[in-house]
Design a protein around this motif. Structure first.
Motif, PDB file in Angstrom:
ATOM      1  N   ALA A  96       8.541  -1.078   0.215  1.00  0.00           N
ATOM      2  CA  ALA A  96       7.420  -0.824   1.139  1.00  0.00           C
ATOM      3  C   ALA A  96       6.140  -0.512   0.359  1.00  0.00           C
ATOM      4  O   ALA A  96       5.039  -0.928   0.754  1.00  0.00           O
ATOM      5  CB  ALA A  96       7.768   0.329   2.070  1.00  0.00           C
ATOM      6  N   TYR A  97       6.263   0.191  -0.767  1.00  0.00           N
ATOM      7  CA  TYR A  97       5.070   0.473  -1.591  1.00  0.00           C
ATOM      8  C   TYR A  97       4.525  -0.807  -2.225  1.00  0.00           C
ATOM      9  O   TYR A  97       3.322  -1.020  -2.312  1.00  0.00           O
ATOM     10  CB  TYR A  97       5.407   1.468  -2.702  1.00  0.00           C
ATOM     11  CG  TYR A  97       5.757   2.846  -2.209  1.00  0.00           C
ATOM     12  CD1 TYR A  97       4.870   3.570  -1.420  1.00  0.00           C
ATOM     13  CD2 TYR A  97       6.976   3.421  -2.542  1.00  0.00           C
ATOM     14  CE1 TYR A  97       5.191   4.837  -0.967  1.00  0.00           C
ATOM     15  CE2 TYR A  97       7.304   4.693  -2.104  1.00  0.00           C
ATOM     16  CZ  TYR A  97       6.413   5.394  -1.308  1.00  0.00           C
ATOM     17  OH  TYR A  97       6.742   6.643  -0.872  1.00  0.00           O
ATOM     18  N   TYR A  98       5.456  -1.648  -2.703  1.00  0.00           N
ATOM     19  CA  TYR A  98       5.008  -2.888  -3.356  1.00  0.00           C
ATOM     20  C   TYR A  98       4.361  -3.809  -2.323  1.00  0.00           C
ATOM     21  O   TYR A  98       3.375  -4.478  -2.609  1.00  0.00           O
ATOM     22  CB  TYR A  98       6.172  -3.588  -4.065  1.00  0.00           C
ATOM     23  CG  TYR A  98       6.939  -2.661  -4.989  1.00  0.00           C
ATOM     24  CD1 TYR A  98       6.266  -1.663  -5.701  1.00  0.00           C
ATOM     25  CD2 TYR A  98       8.315  -2.753  -5.141  1.00  0.00           C
ATOM     26  CE1 TYR A  98       6.965  -0.787  -6.514  1.00  0.00           C
ATOM     27  CE2 TYR A  98       9.019  -1.893  -5.959  1.00  0.00           C
ATOM     28  CZ  TYR A  98       8.340  -0.910  -6.642  1.00  0.00           C
ATOM     29  OH  TYR A  98       9.020  -0.041  -7.449  1.00  0.00           O
ATOM     30  N   GLN A  99       4.939  -3.809  -1.112  1.00  0.00           N
ATOM     31  CA  GLN A  99       4.358  -4.622  -0.051  1.00  0.00           C
ATOM     32  C   GLN A  99       2.934  -4.145   0.260  1.00  0.00           C
ATOM     33  O   GLN A  99       2.022  -4.954   0.412  1.00  0.00           O
ATOM     34  CB  GLN A  99       5.233  -4.523   1.213  1.00  0.00           C
ATOM     35  CG  GLN A  99       4.762  -5.433   2.342  1.00  0.00           C
ATOM     36  CD  GLN A  99       4.978  -6.906   2.014  1.00  0.00           C
ATOM     37  OE1 GLN A  99       6.087  -7.317   1.711  1.00  0.00           O
ATOM     38  NE2 GLN A  99       3.896  -7.696   2.055  1.00  0.00           N
ATOM     39  N   ARG A 100       2.754  -2.838   0.309  1.00  0.00           N
ATOM     40  CA  ARG A 100       1.435  -2.294   0.603  1.00  0.00           C
ATOM     41  C   ARG A 100       0.435  -2.678  -0.500  1.00  0.00           C
ATOM     42  O   ARG A 100      -0.702  -3.046  -0.241  1.00  0.00           O
ATOM     43  CB  ARG A 100       1.518  -0.769   0.727  1.00  0.00           C
ATOM     44  CG  ARG A 100       0.533  -0.201   1.708  1.00  0.00           C
ATOM     45  CD  ARG A 100       0.688   1.296   1.877  1.00  0.00           C
ATOM     46  NE  ARG A 100       2.011   1.695   2.313  1.00  0.00           N
ATOM     47  CZ  ARG A 100       2.451   2.967   2.301  1.00  0.00           C
ATOM     48  NH1 ARG A 100       1.670   3.934   1.853  1.00  0.00           N
ATOM     49  NH2 ARG A 100       3.663   3.270   2.715  1.00  0.00           N
ATOM     50  N   ALA A 101       0.887  -2.594  -1.739  1.00  0.00           N
ATOM     51  CA  ALA A 101       0.015  -2.966  -2.863  1.00  0.00           C
ATOM     52  C   ALA A 101      -0.321  -4.457  -2.785  1.00  0.00           C
ATOM     53  O   ALA A 101      -1.482  -4.859  -2.956  1.00  0.00           O
ATOM     54  CB  ALA A 101       0.715  -2.644  -4.180  1.00  0.00           C
ATOM     55  N   PHE A 102       0.685  -5.250  -2.501  1.00  0.00           N
ATOM     56  CA  PHE A 102       0.507  -6.696  -2.370  1.00  0.00           C
ATOM     57  C   PHE A 102      -0.498  -6.994  -1.257  1.00  0.00           C
ATOM     58  O   PHE A 102      -1.433  -7.787  -1.430  1.00  0.00           O
ATOM     59  CB  PHE A 102       1.883  -7.314  -2.050  1.00  0.00           C
ATOM     60  CG  PHE A 102       1.912  -8.806  -1.911  1.00  0.00           C
ATOM     61  CD1 PHE A 102       2.239  -9.618  -2.985  1.00  0.00           C
ATOM     62  CD2 PHE A 102       1.645  -9.416  -0.690  1.00  0.00           C
ATOM     63  CE1 PHE A 102       2.297 -10.990  -2.858  1.00  0.00           C
ATOM     64  CE2 PHE A 102       1.692 -10.797  -0.548  1.00  0.00           C
ATOM     65  CZ  PHE A 102       2.029 -11.583  -1.636  1.00  0.00           C
ATOM     66  N   ASP A 103      -0.329  -6.317  -0.114  1.00  0.00           N
ATOM     67  CA  ASP A 103      -1.223  -6.544   1.031  1.00  0.00           C
ATOM     68  C   ASP A 103      -2.663  -6.139   0.704  1.00  0.00           C
ATOM     69  O   ASP A 103      -3.609  -6.780   1.157  1.00  0.00           O
ATOM     70  CB  ASP A 103      -0.736  -5.758   2.259  1.00  0.00           C
ATOM     71  CG  ASP A 103       0.567  -6.327   2.819  1.00  0.00           C
ATOM     72  OD1 ASP A 103       0.937  -7.456   2.454  1.00  0.00           O
ATOM     73  OD2 ASP A 103       1.226  -5.616   3.614  1.00  0.00           O
ATOM     74  N   LYS A 104      -2.792  -5.088  -0.065  1.00  0.00           N
ATOM     75  CA  LYS A 104      -4.143  -4.643  -0.430  1.00  0.00           C
ATOM     76  C   LYS A 104      -4.857  -5.720  -1.258  1.00  0.00           C
ATOM     77  O   LYS A 104      -6.013  -6.033  -1.031  1.00  0.00           O
ATOM     78  CB  LYS A 104      -4.048  -3.328  -1.221  1.00  0.00           C
ATOM     79  CG  LYS A 104      -5.377  -2.706  -1.603  1.00  0.00           C
ATOM     80  CD  LYS A 104      -5.135  -1.304  -2.149  1.00  0.00           C
ATOM     81  CE  LYS A 104      -6.272  -0.661  -2.906  1.00  0.00           C
ATOM     82  NZ  LYS A 104      -7.592  -0.686  -2.443  1.00  0.00           N
ATOM     83  N   LEU A 105      -4.120  -6.278  -2.215  1.00  0.00           N
ATOM     84  CA  LEU A 105      -4.705  -7.337  -3.045  1.00  0.00           C
ATOM     85  C   LEU A 105      -4.969  -8.587  -2.202  1.00  0.00           C
ATOM     86  O   LEU A 105      -5.989  -9.258  -2.360  1.00  0.00           O
ATOM     87  CB  LEU A 105      -3.777  -7.657  -4.220  1.00  0.00           C
ATOM     88  CG  LEU A 105      -3.552  -6.496  -5.200  1.00  0.00           C
ATOM     89  CD1 LEU A 105      -2.347  -6.762  -6.095  1.00  0.00           C
ATOM     90  CD2 LEU A 105      -4.800  -6.266  -6.050  1.00  0.00           C
ATOM     91  N   ALA A 106      -4.041  -8.875  -1.283  1.00  0.00           N
ATOM     92  CA  ALA A 106      -4.210 -10.050  -0.424  1.00  0.00           C
ATOM     93  C   ALA A 106      -5.435  -9.886   0.478  1.00  0.00           C
ATOM     94  O   ALA A 106      -6.194 -10.834   0.697  1.00  0.00           O
ATOM     95  CB  ALA A 106      -2.954 -10.275   0.407  1.00  0.00           C
ATOM     96  N   ALA A 107      -5.636  -8.654   0.966  1.00  0.00           N
ATOM     97  CA  ALA A 107      -6.781  -8.403   1.859  1.00  0.00           C
ATOM     98  C   ALA A 107      -8.103  -8.627   1.130  1.00  0.00           C
ATOM     99  O   ALA A 107      -9.129  -8.907   1.744  1.00  0.00           O
ATOM    100  CB  ALA A 107      -6.707  -6.980   2.399  1.00  0.00           C
ATOM    101  N   GLU A 108      -8.059  -8.505  -0.182  1.00  0.00           N
ATOM    102  CA  GLU A 108      -9.274  -8.770  -0.970  1.00  0.00           C
ATOM    103  C   GLU A 108      -9.393 -10.241  -1.350  1.00  0.00           C
ATOM    104  O   GLU A 108     -10.269 -10.624  -2.122  1.00  0.00           O
ATOM    105  CB  GLU A 108      -9.275  -7.890  -2.222  1.00  0.00           C
ATOM    106  CG  GLU A 108      -9.614  -6.444  -1.892  1.00  0.00           C
ATOM    107  CD  GLU A 108      -9.168  -5.474  -2.973  1.00  0.00           C
ATOM    108  OE1 GLU A 108      -9.132  -5.881  -4.154  1.00  0.00           O
ATOM    109  OE2 GLU A 108      -8.834  -4.330  -2.616  1.00  0.00           O
ATOM    110  N   GLY A 109      -8.484 -11.046  -0.841  1.00  0.00           N
ATOM    111  CA  GLY A 109      -8.543 -12.496  -1.103  1.00  0.00           C
ATOM    112  C   GLY A 109      -8.070 -12.869  -2.495  1.00  0.00           C
ATOM    113  O   GLY A 109      -8.397 -13.941  -3.011  1.00  0.00           O
ATOM    114  N   LEU A 110      -7.288 -11.992  -3.131  1.00  0.00           N
ATOM    115  CA  LEU A 110      -6.908 -12.241  -4.527  1.00  0.00           C
ATOM    116  C   LEU A 110      -5.530 -12.889  -4.678  1.00  0.00           C
ATOM    117  O   LEU A 110      -5.114 -13.183  -5.792  1.00  0.00           O
ATOM    118  CB  LEU A 110      -6.920 -10.917  -5.302  1.00  0.00           C
ATOM    119  CG  LEU A 110      -8.282 -10.241  -5.469  1.00  0.00           C
ATOM    120  CD1 LEU A 110      -8.136  -8.888  -6.152  1.00  0.00           C
ATOM    121  CD2 LEU A 110      -9.223 -11.138  -6.271  1.00  0.00           C
TER     122      LEU A 110
END
Ligand code: GLU
Ligand code: ZN
Length: 323
Positions: A96-110
């Motif tokens: 769940a933490y890795y997913q959140r980190a992944f989503d944060k980067l994805a939200a920045e279009g990265l």
């Protein structure tokens, strides 16, 4: 300074053991564990134990308790993190933490899906100048939605990559001195999540080191070239990167890195053959902390510990004649 950084400011000195429970530890793992422990104990900091069991094909529950027990047998203890029944310090439980980190980067279009096969990757990428690793050429970065759909329809499951900036990351390593890497040129867009859904080591380790408040990382220099991308990820995720000290590796007489799979003696063999004191003395001698191997406990080495003594050269391990 953001809130999380403020909380960290002036916080405890904290190091970690981060073993992968893919088998029993060998001498090289113990060497790294001893030096990480001495670094933290000599600074009066806290030690944390985290099990890096991300890869379900390589890691097994049975090794986890054995690993902890083997560390304690040698005299290496920890203040925080894994203990029996405390699975939250196993990476396999931290999705769940890795997913959140992944989503944060994805939200920045990265973040983007990469459909390349292994063969295509080999053909398109150039070996990295420094360590022979391959730099991805960014092929899938600019695919159109339609191209993505076509590839997805072919039932190729994508891996997920992060787009790195044109940026030089520099840091001063406690052992290897000033290090610099141009992310786009020397590293390239790297994988955050494999096509089988497993989060990549780079993402997990950055998120964990950040969230667990790690301020000192001691590990083998084989991970030196991964450090700039971890520093960059930590910063992207809002964490203050730790300081790093990469240490020499133990090599067999023919120059190989010691490895479980090559049959180098593991803790099972070592424990049958020797005592914790003799093994500690041998490791301390290999680390140049003792002029000759003599039996002692890890805690006896704290007062005389310094990184200057350790140096940078890899060590050749003979037939363990000193044991
Ligand atoms: N789990 C890794 C290993 O056992 C170490 C990762 C790290 O220290 O960052 O080699
Ligand atoms: Zn690709």
């Amino acid at each position: 300074m953001d809130k999380r950084k403020q909380q960290r400011f002036g916080g405890p000195i904290r190091g970690r053991f981060a073993p992968s429970p893919s088998g029993r530890m060998h001498l090289g793992n113990l060497f790294a564990a001893l030096l990480a422990w001495l670094d933290i104990r000599s600074l009066g900091g806290e030690m944390l134990l985290r099990m890096e069991d991300l890869d379900p094909q390589r890691c097994h529950q049975a090794y986890i308790e054995q690993l902890a027990e083997d560390l304690l047998w040698l005299g290496l203890d920890w203040d925080l993190g894994w203990k029996p029944g405390q699975a939250e310090f196993c990476q396999s439980q931290r999705g769940a933490y890795y997913q959140r980190a992944f989503d944060k980067l994805a939200a920045e279009g990265l973040v983007y899906p990469c459909y390349c096969s292994r063969k295509e990757l080999l053909a398109a990428s150039a070996p990295h100048a420094a360590d022979g690793a391959r730099v991805y050429d960014g092929h899938c970065r600019n695919l159109t939605e339609q191209e993505r759909e076509t590839l997805a329809a072919k039932r190729r499951r994508p891996a997920w990559r992060v787009q790195v900036p044109v940026k030089e990351i520099s840091f001063t390593d406690g052992c290897f001195g000033v290090q610099s890497q141009r992310l786009d040129r020397d590293c390239g867009d790297f994988i955050l999540r494999r096509s089988d859904g497993v989060f990549a080591y780079q993402l997990a380790v950055a998120e964990d080191d950040g969230r667990m408040g790690i301020t000192r990382v001691v590990r083998g220099w084989d991970l030196l070239s991964s450090t700039p991308r971890q520093i960059w990820l930590l910063e992207q995720l809002g964490y203050q990167p730790p300081s790093y000290c990469h240490i020499p590796l133990l090599l067999s007489r023919d120059g190989r890195r010691l490895a479980k799979r090559d049959g180098d003696p593991d803790m099972g063999v070592l424990r049958a053959r020797t005592t914790p004191e003799a093994l500690t003395g041998y490791l301390a001698w290999l680390a140049h902390l003792l002029p000759k191997p003599e039996p002692l406990r890890p805690r006896d080495l704290i007062a005389g510990f310094s990184w200057e003594k350790v140096g940078r050269e890899d060590r050749f391990v003979g037939k363990f004649s000193a044991l």
